[in-house]
Design a protein around this motif. Structure first.
Motif, PDB file in Angstrom:
ATOM      1  N   LEU A  32      35.112  35.643  29.854  1.00 18.91           N
ATOM      2  CA  LEU A  32      36.562  35.545  30.000  1.00 18.91           C
ATOM      3  C   LEU A  32      37.097  34.228  29.446  1.00 18.91           C
ATOM      4  N   ALA A  33      36.289  33.162  29.513  1.00 19.08           N
ATOM      5  CA  ALA A  33      36.719  31.856  29.013  1.00 19.08           C
ATOM      6  C   ALA A  33      36.639  31.748  27.508  1.00 19.08           C
ATOM      7  N   THR A  34      35.879  32.619  26.857  1.00 21.75           N
ATOM      8  CA  THR A  34      35.640  32.459  25.419  1.00 21.75           C
ATOM      9  C   THR A  34      36.170  33.598  24.555  1.00 21.75           C
ATOM     10  N   LEU A  35      36.268  34.800  25.087  1.00 23.42           N
ATOM     11  CA  LEU A  35      36.740  35.914  24.264  1.00 23.42           C
ATOM     12  C   LEU A  35      38.246  35.800  24.029  1.00 23.42           C
ATOM     13  N   ASP A  36      38.689  36.264  22.883  1.00 26.57           N
ATOM     14  CA  ASP A  36      40.094  36.148  22.495  1.00 26.57           C
ATOM     15  C   ASP A  36      40.996  36.871  23.487  1.00 26.57           C
ATOM     16  N   ALA A  37      42.031  36.171  23.940  1.00 22.17           N
ATOM     17  CA  ALA A  37      42.957  36.759  24.913  1.00 22.17           C
ATOM     18  C   ALA A  37      43.751  37.913  24.318  1.00 22.17           C
ATOM     19  N   ARG A  38      43.877  37.942  22.983  1.00 21.85           N
ATOM     20  CA  ARG A  38      44.644  39.050  22.377  1.00 21.85           C
ATOM     21  C   ARG A  38      43.979  40.406  22.605  1.00 21.85           C
ATOM     22  N   HIS A  39      42.684  40.391  22.953  1.00 20.08           N
ATOM     23  CA  HIS A  39      41.993  41.635  23.262  1.00 20.08           C
ATOM     24  C   HIS A  39      42.116  42.011  24.736  1.00 20.08           C
ATOM     25  N   ALA A  40      42.690  41.109  25.553  1.00 22.15           N
ATOM     26  CA  ALA A  40      42.865  41.354  26.990  1.00 22.15           C
ATOM     27  C   ALA A  40      41.618  42.001  27.591  1.00 22.15           C
ATOM     28  N   PRO A  41      40.487  41.280  27.607  1.00 18.47           N
ATOM     29  CA  PRO A  41      39.210  41.901  27.998  1.00 18.47           C
ATOM     30  C   PRO A  41      39.234  42.488  29.398  1.00 18.47           C
ATOM     31  N   LEU A  42      38.589  43.630  29.541  1.00 12.26           N
ATOM     32  CA  LEU A  42      38.335  44.272  30.827  1.00 12.26           C
ATOM     33  C   LEU A  42      36.839  44.183  31.095  1.00 12.26           C
ATOM     34  N   ILE A  43      36.469  43.925  32.327  1.00  6.47           N
ATOM     35  CA  ILE A  43      35.062  43.730  32.678  1.00  6.47           C
ATOM     36  C   ILE A  43      34.595  44.861  33.574  1.00  6.47           C
ATOM     37  N   GLY A  44      33.567  45.574  33.149  1.00  6.94           N
ATOM     38  CA  GLY A  44      32.971  46.590  33.999  1.00  6.94           C
ATOM     39  C   GLY A  44      32.156  45.949  35.102  1.00  6.94           C
ATOM     40  N   ALA A  45      32.418  46.310  36.359  1.00  7.99           N
ATOM     41  CA  ALA A  45      31.750  45.689  37.502  1.00  7.99           C
ATOM     42  C   ALA A  45      31.193  46.769  38.425  1.00  7.99           C
ATOM     43  N   ALA A  46      30.072  46.458  39.057  1.00 11.26           N
ATOM     44  CA  ALA A  46      29.407  47.412  39.942  1.00 11.26           C
ATOM     45  C   ALA A  46      30.323  47.769  41.118  1.00 11.26           C
ATOM     46  N   ALA A  47      30.642  49.059  41.236  1.00 14.24           N
ATOM     47  CA  ALA A  47      31.568  49.500  42.281  1.00 14.24           C
ATOM     48  C   ALA A  47      30.999  49.263  43.671  1.00 14.24           C
ATOM     49  N   ASP A  48      29.663  49.408  43.820  1.00 14.09           N
ATOM     50  CA  ASP A  48      29.066  49.280  45.144  1.00 14.09           C
ATOM     51  C   ASP A  48      28.962  47.827  45.599  1.00 14.09           C
ATOM     52  N   TYR A  49      29.238  46.864  44.702  1.00 11.16           N
ATOM     53  CA  TYR A  49      29.169  45.460  45.089  1.00 11.16           C
ATOM     54  C   TYR A  49      30.545  44.806  45.039  1.00 11.16           C
ATOM     55  N   TRP A  50      31.185  44.828  43.877  1.00  6.45           N
ATOM     56  CA  TRP A  50      32.444  44.111  43.697  1.00  6.45           C
ATOM     57  C   TRP A  50      33.651  44.848  44.271  1.00  6.45           C
ATOM     58  N   PHE A  51      33.504  46.115  44.562  1.00  3.92           N
ATOM     59  CA  PHE A  51      34.633  46.857  45.115  1.00  3.92           C
ATOM     60  C   PHE A  51      34.300  47.421  46.494  1.00  3.92           C
ATOM     61  N   ALA A  52      33.302  46.807  47.150  1.00  6.34           N
ATOM     62  CA  ALA A  52      32.872  47.290  48.456  1.00  6.34           C
ATOM     63  C   ALA A  52      33.758  46.801  49.593  1.00  6.34           C
ATOM     64  N   SER A  53      34.560  45.768  49.363  1.00  7.94           N
ATOM     65  CA  SER A  53      35.450  45.246  50.404  1.00  7.94           C
ATOM     66  C   SER A  53      36.770  44.858  49.759  1.00  7.94           C
ATOM     67  N   PRO A  54      37.855  44.813  50.542  1.00  8.78           N
ATOM     68  CA  PRO A  54      39.168  44.503  49.961  1.00  8.78           C
ATOM     69  C   PRO A  54      39.224  43.145  49.272  1.00  8.78           C
ATOM     70  N   TRP A  55      38.603  42.097  49.869  1.00  5.60           N
ATOM     71  CA  TRP A  55      38.717  40.768  49.267  1.00  5.60           C
ATOM     72  C   TRP A  55      37.926  40.686  47.977  1.00  5.60           C
ATOM     73  N   ARG A  56      36.762  41.335  47.918  1.00  4.64           N
ATOM     74  CA  ARG A  56      36.013  41.351  46.656  1.00  4.64           C
ATOM     75  C   ARG A  56      36.771  42.132  45.582  1.00  4.64           C
ATOM     76  N   ARG A  57      37.408  43.209  46.003  1.00  8.82           N
ATOM     77  CA  ARG A  57      38.186  44.017  45.053  1.00  8.82           C
ATOM     78  C   ARG A  57      39.319  43.197  44.467  1.00  8.82           C
ATOM     79  N   ARG A  58      39.995  42.415  45.305  1.00  9.95           N
ATOM     80  CA  ARG A  58      41.106  41.601  44.815  1.00  9.95           C
ATOM     81  C   ARG A  58      40.602  40.496  43.879  1.00  9.95           C
ATOM     82  N   ILE A  59      39.512  39.837  44.269  1.00  5.44           N
ATOM     83  CA  ILE A  59      38.968  38.776  43.410  1.00  5.44           C
ATOM     84  C   ILE A  59      38.558  39.333  42.063  1.00  5.44           C
ATOM     85  N   CYS A  60      37.826  40.437  42.082  1.00  5.33           N
ATOM     86  CA  CYS A  60      37.330  41.008  40.831  1.00  5.33           C
ATOM     87  C   CYS A  60      38.468  41.512  39.953  1.00  5.33           C
ATOM     88  N   GLY A  61      39.441  42.164  40.555  1.00 10.01           N
ATOM     89  CA  GLY A  61      40.529  42.728  39.764  1.00 10.01           C
ATOM     90  C   GLY A  61      41.472  41.680  39.209  1.00 10.01           C
TER      91      GLY A  61
END
Length: 400
Positions: free
Chosen positions: A65-94
């Motif tokens: 995220l710090a190095t890729l061009d912002a014009r591409h607005a990168p999206l990051i695929g994240a493990a649903a069972d870890y990063w989206f397992a709780s509301p606070w992790r979901r908010r941080i990741c999203g």
């Protein structure tokens, strides 16, 4: 007359992701700069693409995220069972990582294919095809999901090699300073297979890891000296400066702490101890009638210190770190004024501690932030010495 709309115009729907990408890039660039620095080689192609990278640390996402061009607005695929397992992790990741959930136990391909329209609109989707973090530096097997997504969207696959994140934030480890490097490779065709993509990422990662960080021979010698004699050198320098030596220990701290930031605290504490010990010795020598040489001091400095010590006693030394009068002048005049040992020890330690530890911390932070530029350490020393000489000259002239 052409009726084509200007190519530079962006709809509100496209401006919003790009603005968020700019903020995220700035955020993570600042974070990684503070933790050792971040570098990038190579750029993404124009238009949408699927970025595939090696994965050894949670910091890999921040690096991309710090190095890729912002014009591409990168999206990051994240493990649903870890990063989206709780509301606070979901908010941080999203919000902080532009993450979207990918299931690892079935249905993951469907999650990926939902991003096809965004790829065709010019965005970049970043995936870690290994599916989990590695711990030995070797790439695992690449799953096919990233390649199938690129084929479905008709966009290239872009390999990226990341190095340094395993040291910065190791798996099941604690954060520690490290330079992070990202190398973006040449795009692969949408029809590329998992093994071709894996070999491209492995080659980029190997090149990035093997690339040496240029260093200064002078800095290495200083670092070796600090490892062997740094504490003793700082103590002796500060002690003799409190007696007679004209060069303040801050000059030594500027050289040492910038060269070896990890040694900043112990060297600064040694300098503080030496300064306090030398000040106590100077106090008693002056009280006994000894008159040590004090080069680069003036009668006006001594008069000012004498008057304030007579008016305020030992607390007068608290002005020393900021008024340019050397510590040895205060120590000698305090001895002649009959200042008590206990009061002098208390107030001189507080006064010198504020300055010595503050200067050491500042130079240590400077060395930490400029870790990538340590090859320029010799030039830094020249500038440090020149600036110190000019500043000292102006102080002496001002008190003449």
């Amino acid at each position: 007359m052409s009726t084509t709309a200007p190519r530079t115009a962006l709809s509100p729907a496209r401006r919003a992701p790009r603005a968020g990408a700019v903020l995220r890039r700035l955020l993570w660039w600042c974070v990684l700069t503070l933790t050792g620095g971040v570098e990038r080689r190579g750029t993404l192609p124009r238009g949408g693409c699927v970025v595939v990278a090696n994965h050894t640390s949670h910091a890999d996402t921040a690096a991309l995220l710090a190095t890729l061009d912002a014009r591409h607005a990168p999206l990051i695929g994240a493990a649903a069972d870890y990063w989206f397992a709780s509301p606070w992790r979901r908010r941080i990741c999203g919000r902080l990582a532009a993450g979207f959930p990918v299931r690892r136990t079935g249905g993951g391909l469907g999650d990926l294919l939902e991003r096809t329209a965004e790829l065709r609109a010019g965005r970049a989707v970043v995936l870690f095809p290994e599916g989990t973090r590695g711990s030995d530096g070797r790439l695992g097997t690449f799953h096919r999901g990233a390649l199938l997504l690129a084929r479905e969207a008709g966009v290239p696959v872009v390999p990226a090699g990341i190095a340094g994140t395993g040291r910065l934030l190791p798996k099941h480890g604690r954060l520690r300073p490290a330079l992070v490097r990202v190398r973006v490779g040449a795009p692969l065709a949408p029809s590329a297979g998992p093994e071709e993509a894996r070999e491209a990422v492995a080659a980029l990662h190997a090149r990035t890891v093997a690339e040496p960080l240029r260093d200064s021979a002078v800095r290495r010698r200083v670092a070796g000296l600090v490892a062997r004699r740094g504490v003793l050198l700082a103590f002796v320098w500060a002690c003799v400066e409190a007696l007679s030596w004209p060069l303040m220990p801050e000059l030594l701290l500027g050289a040492v702490c910038a060269a070896v930031p990890r040694a900043a605290l112990r060297v600064s504490l040694a300098a503080l101890a030496g300064s306090v010990a030398g000040g106590l010795l100077a106090l008693h020598l002056a009280a006994a009638g000894a008159d040590l040489p004090a080069p680069l001091t003036t009668d006006r400095m001594r008069a000012e210190a004498r008057v304030t010590l007579e008016q305020r006693g030992a607390p007068a030394v608290h002005a020393q770190p900021w008024n340019g009068i050397p510590f040895k002048v205060y120590a000698a005049e305090a001895g002649r004024a009959g200042t008590g040992t206990g009061a002098w020890l208390l107030h001189s330690t507080a006064a010198r501690g504020a300055r010595t530890l503050g200067v050491g911390a500042a130079f240590g932070l400077l060395g930490f932030l400029l870790h990538r530029l340590r090859r320029c350490y010799g030039t830094y020393l020249v500038l440090l010495g020149g600036g110190f000489a000019v500043g000292l000259g102006l102080i002496v002239r001002g008190w003449a």
